[in-house]
Design an enzyme around this catalytic site. Structure first.
Site, PDB file in Angstrom:
ATOM      1  N   LEU A  95      10.639   4.443   5.016  1.00  0.00           N
ATOM      2  CA  LEU A  95       9.903   4.727   5.320  1.00  0.00           C
ATOM      3  C   LEU A  95       9.095   4.752   4.016  1.00  0.00           C
ATOM      4  O   LEU A  95       9.789   5.258   2.797  1.00  0.00           O
ATOM      5  CB  LEU A  95      10.016   6.582   5.676  1.00  0.00           C
ATOM      6  N   ASP A  96       7.700   4.173   3.352  1.00  0.00           N
ATOM      7  CA  ASP A  96       7.888   3.869   1.880  1.00  0.00           C
ATOM      8  C   ASP A  96       7.060   4.859   1.345  1.00  0.00           C
ATOM      9  O   ASP A  96       7.011   6.257   1.560  1.00  0.00           O
ATOM     10  CB  ASP A  96       6.276   2.879   1.945  1.00  0.00           C
ATOM     11  N   PRO A  97       6.978   4.776   0.155  1.00  0.00           N
ATOM     12  CA  PRO A  97       7.097   6.370  -1.299  1.00  0.00           C
ATOM     13  C   PRO A  97       5.302   6.357  -1.113  1.00  0.00           C
ATOM     14  O   PRO A  97       5.162   7.772  -0.389  1.00  0.00           O
ATOM     15  CB  PRO A  97       6.794   5.775  -1.963  1.00  0.00           C
ATOM     16  N   ALA A  99       4.430   6.827   1.913  1.00  0.00           N
ATOM     17  CA  ALA A  99       3.954   7.999   3.144  1.00  0.00           C
ATOM     18  C   ALA A  99       4.458   8.705   3.315  1.00  0.00           C
ATOM     19  O   ALA A  99       5.513   8.945   2.985  1.00  0.00           O
ATOM     20  CB  ALA A  99       4.616   6.484   4.589  1.00  0.00           C
TER      21      ALA A  99
END
EC number: 5.4.99.25
Length: 369
Positions: A95-97, A99
């Site tokens: 999960l991207d930073p 998000a």
């Protein structure tokens, strides 16, 4: 032995499962120094700077972290590994930073079930900002194109069917996909032009949730493995005659794990503090290892058959009560997870055996809301 159907599961996409390693520093004694204090706790190890650290322990289960914005998935794994003092940990779907939302983290033997979470669906709620395209396809990137055009609600709704079902999608240049052995995002950061080939992905549902103003639209998408929401925003913007990028993103479903399973980091830290003072148990934060296997049939065996499977030996299916299924099952004995196995040709063949000695989920955690 008896066959029981398990409950449904849905999963996620490719992930970097590198675990965070802890360095142990050797300490050189100096003859002229005063003897240092020694901690007599057999669980503790002496480290540089006279710091004491307990040995890592066996912890088995899933924690679904409600990841805050700004934290990487690798950082989240490291934090949970420290809080639980766990030997092994990994996550099921990066999960991207940028998000927030569900980041399932597997501890101990649960790491053996990570692929079952990764291979199903995910659900996202995301906001697209129109009028700008960025090199990362999200708000953190550099603006590469602009437009004064803004799409109408009718135009957006008419577009959604084109992005539902199996579609061809070009991944973002800033992605973890490998190009000749290098990560695409590393090449892009070095200024190289990265050309990624389109690949099929499946979007099960895509809906327009809200349109707060002309510049923004809020969507919800449920998609399969390998789908990039950032690319979805980029492609919708282009077709609508404007440009678009993700400016907010939250994951609300990962495999069998929904929002009811998520625990914010501050609540988890508070639970750990209470457990350290004897007022609670870390087991209350764990979901059972087999939660990730809800879409797989569960096969109960006798203790005698369980002993053979635990030694890695196949078990013959005998008698009229023998299951007629084939394929992957998870095996239990006396209600406890024993192994992942393949059923075929009249045999149960163990593929992965679980050793759940240590801290596991509280019994009540088997009944989820």
């Amino acid at each position: 032995m008896t066959m029981d159907p398990a409950h449904g599961t849905i999963g996620g996409d490719d992930t970097d499962q590198r675990d965070v390693q802890n360095n142990n520093f050797a300490e050189n004694s100096q003859p002229h120094q005063e003897p240092r204090r020694v901690n007599n706790d057999p669980r503790a190890k002496q480290q540089k700077g006279n710091q004491v650290r307990r040995d890592r322990r066996d912890v088995h289960g899933w924690v679904v972290l409600d990841k805050p914005i700004g934290m990487t998935s690798t950082q989240a794994v490291a934090v949970l590994k420290r809080l639980f003092n766990a030997k092994r940990a990994g996550h099921a779907g990066t999960l991207d930073p940028l998000a927030s939302g569900g980041l399932p983290i597997a501890l101990g033997e649960a790491t053996k079930t990570v692929p079952f979470v990764m291979d199903g669906r995910k659900r996202y709620r995301f906001t697209v900002c129109w009028g700008e395209e960025r090199d990362t396809d999200d708000i953190e990137g550099r603006v590469t194109a602009t437009s004064d055009q803004r799409p109408s609600r009718q135009a957006i709704l008419a577009l959604l069917p084109r992005f539902t079902g199996v579609i061809e999608q070009v991944p973002p240049r800033y992605s973890a996909i490998k190009v000749q052995g290098e990560r695409a995002y590393d090449l892009a950061r070095d200024g190289e032009v990265v050309e990624l080939a389109p690949r099929p992905v499946e979007i099960h549902h895509l809906t327009l949730v809200d349109q707060p103003d002309n510049d923004r639209a809020v969507f919800e998408a449920e998609c399969g493995k390998g789908t990039y929401v950032r690319a979805l925003a980029r492609d919708m913007g282009r077709i609508l005659g404007t440009y678009g990028h993700i400016c907010a993103l939250r994951r609300t479903l990962v495999g069998p794990f929904g929002e009811n399973d998520m625990i914010p980091l501050d609540q988890l830290e508070a639970l750990c503090d209470r457990a350290a003072s004897g007022e609670g148990s870390l087991a209350d934060a764990l979901l059972p290892v087999e939660t990730a296997l809800d879409d797989i049939p569960a096969l109960a065996v006798t203790r005698a058959d369980a002993a053979r499977l635990h030694r890695g030996q196949a078990v013959l299916l005998r008698g009229r009560d023998a299951p007629t299924c084939s394929g992957t099952v998870y095996v239990t004995v006396a209600g406890r997870l024993l192994a992942l196995a393949e059923v075929g040709n009249g045999e149960i063949i163990p593929k992965r055996v679980f050793n759940l000695t240590g801290l596991t989920a509280s019994p009540g955690r088997n009944e989820r809301n």
